[in-house]
Design a protein around this motif. Structure first.
Motif, PDB file in Angstrom:
ATOM      1  N   ASN A   1       0.855  -1.192   0.000  1.00  0.00           N
ATOM      2  CA  ASN A   1       0.000   0.000   0.000  1.00  0.00           C
ATOM      3  C   ASN A   1       0.889   1.239   0.000  1.00  0.00           C
ATOM      4  N   THR A   2       1.461   1.522  -1.170  1.00  0.00           N
ATOM      5  CA  THR A   2       2.447   2.598  -1.270  1.00  0.00           C
ATOM      6  C   THR A   2       1.829   3.978  -1.038  1.00  0.00           C
ATOM      7  N   VAL A   3       0.532   4.125  -1.302  1.00  0.00           N
ATOM      8  CA  VAL A   3      -0.111   5.423  -1.088  1.00  0.00           C
ATOM      9  C   VAL A   3      -0.143   5.759   0.403  1.00  0.00           C
ATOM     10  N   MET A   4      -0.658   4.831   1.210  1.00  0.00           N
ATOM     11  CA  MET A   4      -0.727   5.090   2.648  1.00  0.00           C
ATOM     12  C   MET A   4       0.656   5.170   3.271  1.00  0.00           C
ATOM     13  N   ARG A   5       1.568   4.333   2.809  1.00  0.00           N
ATOM     14  CA  ARG A   5       2.923   4.395   3.350  1.00  0.00           C
ATOM     15  C   ARG A   5       3.564   5.740   3.021  1.00  0.00           C
ATOM     16  N   GLY A   6       3.272   6.243   1.823  1.00  0.00           N
ATOM     17  CA  GLY A   6       3.794   7.555   1.451  1.00  0.00           C
ATOM     18  C   GLY A   6       3.259   8.664   2.342  1.00  0.00           C
ATOM     19  N   GLU A   7       1.961   8.565   2.702  1.00  0.00           N
ATOM     20  CA  GLU A   7       1.373   9.576   3.591  1.00  0.00           C
ATOM     21  C   GLU A   7       2.006   9.512   4.980  1.00  0.00           C
TER      22      GLU A   7
END
Length: 373
Positions: free
Chosen positions: A348-354
């Protein structure tokens, strides 16, 4: 002496199964946190936990030299298998002394059971559903467990691997420093969403005000989590059970609901950490345990993020930032200094990025293992 494995049949054996980790870990590992035993007993009660209706399950206990020393649960969740088009079994609630003969015997028993059920692979540790504890702690054992997560001693992953299991997928948990200011752009985005759109961030003051949103929250969760590892939609009976368990624990300051034209489109839920109180209560709510738990939740410096989702067509519009700013602000006002992100899938690269934009650092890692049968 040989390891003895027996299937749990009686209520006495079930109680031994539930309380075994306390015997193994309580005095040795200060990071281990008792389960809430009232909830744990309901989980293993076929009449009170609806997941047993669509699952086959088995419990095994191990003993050596006359002493209980390990446990494991096997699950075939037929609803998940149908939803995922799989033929898998799950193992969960694996706890053992540091002894390969014990762990090998436990895994041998649960694998044989799974084969007899017609399964071609086994994964775990998992419970019945995505809202049960998931994953084995493989990094960060020096940190205390958070609610609804498993804590395992450092030797435990080695026991699993020595039984022929390999990595399936990992979850990361981030620690976010709340003493640092949010990125300036977050404040600007949140302000723009409130001033220039029709989205409404609801101001929830009382737990009873949450009741009309319970079903919409879980309907959104069912919709948004479909692609996540191991998830299958929750049915109304499961939703009612989860709501009954967790509504009394919620602190409305950290429950964020966003609506558009009166319909829920996003939510985020955090809980003040209460694990210190659970330890002091030793997982017992009565007669005084509940007061120890509530007291700890009022004093804690840690906010545990539990659940969140945004309807797909409303993603990328700043709603995540709006909820994050409000929770962050209220957590700091409550004197909290850091938050725990709960599990974030490594994919889940989106949440990890956040999380990383907020300065979050990975401080725990939980792993799902698999083995072909």
């Amino acid at each position: 002496m040989a390891v003895e494995i027996r299937e749990v049949k009686s209520s006495r054996e079930k109680k031994q199964f539930i309380y075994l980790p306390e015997k193994l870990y309580e005095k040795r590992y200060p990071q281990w946190v008792h389960p809430i035993y009232a909830s744990e007993e309901e989980f293993f009660d076929e009449k009170k936990n609806g997941a047993w209706k669509y699952s086959d399950a088995v419990l095994f206990l191990a003993s050596k030299d006359g002493e209980l020393c390990g446990r494991i649960m096997g699950i075939v969740n037929h609803k998940v298998n149908k939803f995922r088009k799989e033929n898998s079994a799950r193992f969960g609630f694996f706890d053992s002394i540091d002894d390969l003969s014990v762990s090998s015997a436990l895994f041998g028993a649960v694998e044989e059971w799974a084969r007899n059920k017609g399964c071609d692979r086994i994964v775990g540790p998992l419970g019945f559903t995505d809202l049960d504890p998931e994953g084995m702690l493989i990094e960060g054992q020096e940190n205390r467990a958070t609610i609804t997560t498993w804590w395992h001693p450092p030797y435990t992953p080695r026991l699993v691997e020595n039984s022929g299991y390999k990595k399936e997928i990992d979850w990361f948990t981030y620690k976010v420093d709340l003493t640092k200011p949010l990125p300036e752009v977050y404040e600007k985005i949140a302000k723009r969403v409130l001033e220039r759109t029709s989205y409404k961030l609801l101001d929830i003051r009382k737990r009873n005000d949450l009741k009309p949103f319970i079903r919409p929250v879980f309907e959104l969760l069912n919709e948004a989590y479909q692609h996540l590892y191991g998830f299958s939609p929750l049915d109304p009976e499961e939703i009612d059970k989860i709501a009954a368990d967790y509504l009394p624990l919620l602190d409305t300051r950290f429950v964020k609901l966003i609506t558009l034209d009166g319909k829920l489109v996003a939510f985020s839920i955090g809980l003040p950490d209460m694990t210190e109180g659970i330890q002091k209560a030793r997982g017992r709510l009565f007669p005084f345990g509940i007061f120890k738990i509530l007291s700890a939740s009022k004093r804690t410096k840690q906010l545990d993020m539990m659940l969140g989702a945004i309807k797909e067509e409303h993603r990328g519009k700043g709603l995540d930032v709006l909820m994050a700013v409000d929770i962050y602000t209220k957590a700091r006002a409550a004197g909290m200094t850091y938050s725990d992100s709960h599990h974030e899938l490594e994919t889940n690269t989106v949440m990890r990025g956040e999380m990383e934009k907020l300065g979050g650092v990975i401080y725990k890692r939980h792993r799902i293992f698999y083995k072909e049968l």
